[in-house]
Design a protein around this motif. Structure first.
Motif, PDB file in Angstrom:
ATOM      1  N   PRO A  17       0.794  -1.239   0.000  1.00  7.14           N
ATOM      2  CA  PRO A  17       0.000   0.000   0.000  1.00  7.14           C
ATOM      3  C   PRO A  17       0.825   1.288   0.000  1.00  7.14           C
ATOM      4  O   PRO A  17       0.410   2.285  -0.591  1.00  7.14           O
ATOM      5  N   ALA A  52       1.843   1.883  -3.521  1.00 10.86           N
ATOM      6  CA  ALA A  52       0.672   2.297  -4.304  1.00 10.86           C
ATOM      7  C   ALA A  52       0.343   3.773  -4.063  1.00 10.86           C
ATOM      8  O   ALA A  52      -0.012   4.504  -5.000  1.00 10.86           O
ATOM      9  N   LEU A  89       0.131   5.540   7.140  1.00 15.33           N
ATOM     10  CA  LEU A  89       0.131   4.312   6.347  1.00 15.33           C
ATOM     11  C   LEU A  89       1.458   3.574   6.473  1.00 15.33           C
ATOM     12  O   LEU A  89       1.488   2.348   6.671  1.00 15.33           O
ATOM     13  N   GLU A 116       1.989  -0.145   8.051  1.00 14.37           N
ATOM     14  CA  GLU A 116       2.558  -1.240   7.270  1.00 14.37           C
ATOM     15  C   GLU A 116       3.837  -1.794   7.905  1.00 14.37           C
ATOM     16  O   GLU A 116       4.067  -3.004   7.898  1.00 14.37           O
TER      17      GLU A 116
END
Length: 330
Positions: free
Chosen positions: A121, A124, A320, A324
């Motif tokens: 992610p 991305a 994020l 992660e």
């Protein structure tokens, strides 16, 4: 020649011309040496894509700064002067500052963890930022753990780094890290680096073992230490407008061929890195391994840099990343 034969010949030439015009051409620029793993991987991309497309896509690879330095290639892809490039991610951070989130000092314990982050992610989200600047991300290769060299003396403590004039990539986090270590960091394009080292304009530089080896820096540097202060990536990006104009089938072929090339590069990069240090010692460099105490001192001296970088980046991206990294136990 009869009229009929002339007509046939003319038709064949017209069809050949039409076929040539129908071909899509991809010019791919890079600043890495021809024998570097990334350049070899791009040759594999060329071979694979031409096979998948049945020759309908013509790929021309230009390694070793044939189309200019790294900074020039970034601008050329942004404006569509060339279709694609592979470049150290740091060269994109002035266009997309959020990329600094994967360039923090002592961030990754190993290459597997680094790729888990950029292939998930976080990667991305960074790809979306690149798209906003007119570039389509094709994936991330390994540049690797960066190691310090210089022409002055062995580096065996933080104090040995103080005062050294060190060339770095144009990345604010990287520059801040070496300021925290007491060095005098200088942002410089790689195309200028060898001559700057040779002329003594700067004292040292930092790169993975494989790059130091293939670039011939052992000819102009004496001392090397396995500081491993950053793990660095190579970004493969295309001009977004160009890529979006390809039909869906050709886009899929480009991505499939690139996925094959990136997997190949990551494996080869690990092999080249493992062999790189021995080659540098054979070339006459003096190696000073970093002790556990020295490694901890490096981390302590640069501890505030990551926090400062995160404070000026998108809070959602920072959250994020933290989520992660927590998932994979960092």
């Amino acid at each position: 020649m009869t009229f009929a034969k002339t007509l046939v010949a003319t038709s064949v030439l017209a069809l050949a011309a039409a076929s040539a015009q129908a071909k899509d051409t991809i010019r791919v620029a890079g600043n890495f040496a021809t024998e570097h793993s990334s350049s070899l991987a791009m040759a594999k991309f060329e071979e694979e894509l031409e096979r998948l497309s049945g020759g309908e896509i013509d790929v021309n690879i230009f390694p070793a700064q044939q189309l200019g330095g790294a900074a020039e290639n970034v601008q050329a892809v942004k404006i569509g002067a060339i279709e694609m490039m592979w470049v150290g991610t740091a060269y994109l951070t002035r266009t997309v500052p959020e990329l600094e989130i994967i360039g923090l000092p002592f961030q990754f314990p190993d290459r597997e963890t680094a790729f888990a982050i950029v292939d998930g992610p976080v990667g991305a989200a960074l790809d979306a930022k690149l798209a906003g600047e007119g570039m389509t991300s094709m994936g991330y290769m390994e540049l690797g753990f960066r190691q310090l060299t210089n022409s002055k003396h062995p580096v065996e403590s933080v104090g040995d780094i103080a005062g050294l004039k060190i060339r770095l990539q144009p990345n604010e986090t990287h520059l801040a890290t070496f300021r925290a270590l007491g060095a005098n960091p200088v942002a410089m394009d790689v195309k200028e680096l060898y001559s700057a080292l040779e002329q003594g304009v700067i004292d040292g530089q930092e790169n993975p073992f494989a790059i130091i080896n293939v670039a011939g820096y052992a000819e102009v540097q004496k001392y090397i230490s396995n500081t491993g202060h950053f793990f660095d990536f190579i970004s493969v990006v295309s001009n977004k407008k160009w890529f979006d104009k390809l039909d869906a089938d050709k886009q899929a072929m480009v991505r499939e061929a690139m996925a094959t090339a990136i997997a190949y590069q990551r494996e080869l990069a690990a092999e080249q890195d493992a062999a790189g240090l021995a080659k540098l010692e054979d070339a006459g460099m003096t190696y000073s391994p970093v002790s556990p105490e020295f490694a901890q001192a490096l981390r302590d001296a640069t501890a505030g840099v990551a926090a400062e970088t995160k404070a000026r980046l998108d809070p959602e991206l920072v959250e994020l990343l933290d989520a992660e990294t927590a998932k994979i136990g960092m």
